[in-house]
Design a protein around this motif. Structure first.
Motif, PDB file in Angstrom:
ATOM      1  N   HIS A   1      13.769  -1.928   0.786  1.00  0.00           N
ATOM      2  CA  HIS A   1      13.035  -2.622   1.844  1.00  0.00           C
ATOM      3  C   HIS A   1      12.721  -1.729   3.042  1.00  0.00           C
TER       4      HIS A   1
ATOM      5  N   TYR B   1       9.576   0.891   3.077  1.00  0.00           N
ATOM      6  CA  TYR B   1       8.233   0.428   3.440  1.00  0.00           C
ATOM      7  C   TYR B   1       7.959   0.757   4.912  1.00  0.00           C
ATOM      8  N   ASN B   2       8.922   0.442   5.764  1.00  0.00           N
ATOM      9  CA  ASN B   2       8.765   0.684   7.194  1.00  0.00           C
ATOM     10  C   ASN B   2       8.758   2.177   7.506  1.00  0.00           C
TER      11      ASN B   2
ATOM     12  N   ALA C   1       5.256   3.369   6.914  1.00  0.00           N
ATOM     13  CA  ALA C   1       4.364   2.933   7.999  1.00  0.00           C
ATOM     14  C   ALA C   1       4.582   3.817   9.233  1.00  0.00           C
TER      15      ALA C   1
ATOM     16  N   GLU D   1       8.938  -5.303  14.627  1.00  0.00           N
ATOM     17  CA  GLU D   1       8.481  -4.816  13.328  1.00  0.00           C
ATOM     18  C   GLU D   1       8.663  -5.960  12.341  1.00  0.00           C
ATOM     19  N   ASP D   2       7.560  -6.456  11.801  1.00  0.00           N
ATOM     20  CA  ASP D   2       7.593  -7.600  10.896  1.00  0.00           C
ATOM     21  C   ASP D   2       7.027  -7.166   9.549  1.00  0.00           C
ATOM     22  N   THR D   3       7.820  -7.303   8.495  1.00  0.00           N
ATOM     23  CA  THR D   3       7.399  -6.859   7.172  1.00  0.00           C
ATOM     24  C   THR D   3       7.316  -8.053   6.228  1.00  0.00           C
ATOM     25  N   ARG D   4       6.166  -8.165   5.549  1.00  0.00           N
ATOM     26  CA  ARG D   4       5.958  -9.194   4.520  1.00  0.00           C
ATOM     27  C   ARG D   4       5.862  -8.470   3.177  1.00  0.00           C
ATOM     28  N   PHE D   5       6.797  -8.772   2.285  1.00  0.00           N
ATOM     29  CA  PHE D   5       6.827  -8.132   0.972  1.00  0.00           C
ATOM     30  C   PHE D   5       6.038  -8.990  -0.021  1.00  0.00           C
TER      31      PHE D   5
ATOM     32  N   ALA E   1       2.783  -4.748   0.618  1.00  0.00           N
ATOM     33  CA  ALA E   1       3.464  -5.205   1.839  1.00  0.00           C
ATOM     34  C   ALA E   1       2.496  -5.125   3.011  1.00  0.00           C
TER      35      ALA E   1
ATOM     36  N   ILE F   1       2.898  -4.815   7.169  1.00  0.00           N
ATOM     37  CA  ILE F   1       3.845  -4.534   8.250  1.00  0.00           C
ATOM     38  C   ILE F   1       3.100  -4.586   9.570  1.00  0.00           C
TER      39      ILE F   1
END
Length: 151
Positions: free
Chosen positions: A22, A25-26, A29, A59-63, A104, A106
């Motif tokens: 997880h 991903y960030n 970015a 920081e908002d992550t949608r998988f 994803a 972000i």
């Protein structure tokens, strides 16, 4: 301007389930933001000379879809908000799988920090202008700065 880059997934990006962890991903970015700033004429050494640096508030992550080992991903950045003086910004990153599907999304809210005073800062005009050249995300909205208490 459209801004995106491709990155190969590394062994260190994987979790015990065999797909990208997880937090990787960030990390991609964040790397894209640094790559964008360098390409816009603001490498890390210039930030050190200016005495400012980027910071994140959120920081908002949608998988959406998992990424597997040995894939090459594409990471993009779009501007979702900017204050008039360029001191606050919102960027939406979309990470695409090798087959082009979204993996994803972000969203980051950030600002600039004066590294000497440890306070929020207004960036040089050239830096604000560079950010403003990113393509606008469909959710783009100007960021209104609220006046400081007691002003």
């Amino acid at each position: 301007m459209q801004y995106h880059k491709q990155y190969p997934i590394r062994w260190a990006d994987l979790d015990p389930n065999g797909h990208m962890r997880h937090s990787a991903y960030n990390d991609y970015a964040a790397q894209l933001r640094l790559d964008f700033l360098e390409d816009a004429g603001f490498p890390l050494a210039k930030f050190a000379k200016l005495g400012i640096g980027p910071i994140l508030f959120r920081e908002d992550t949608r998988f959406l879809k998992e990424i597997s080992p040995n894939e090459t991903i594409k990471v993009g950045a779009e501007l979702a908000g900017l204050s008039a003086d360029g001191s606050r910004w919102r960027i939406v990153h979309t990470i695409y799988k090798a087959d082009g599907r979204e993996s994803a999304i972000i969203t980051v809210d950030g600002a600039w920090l004066d590294l000497r005073q440890r306070k929020l800062a207004t960036p040089p005009a050239e830096l604000a202008e560079a950010l403003s050249k990113l393509d606008r995300h469909s959710s783009y909205a100007e960021i209104e700065r609220s006046p400081k208490a007691g002003s």
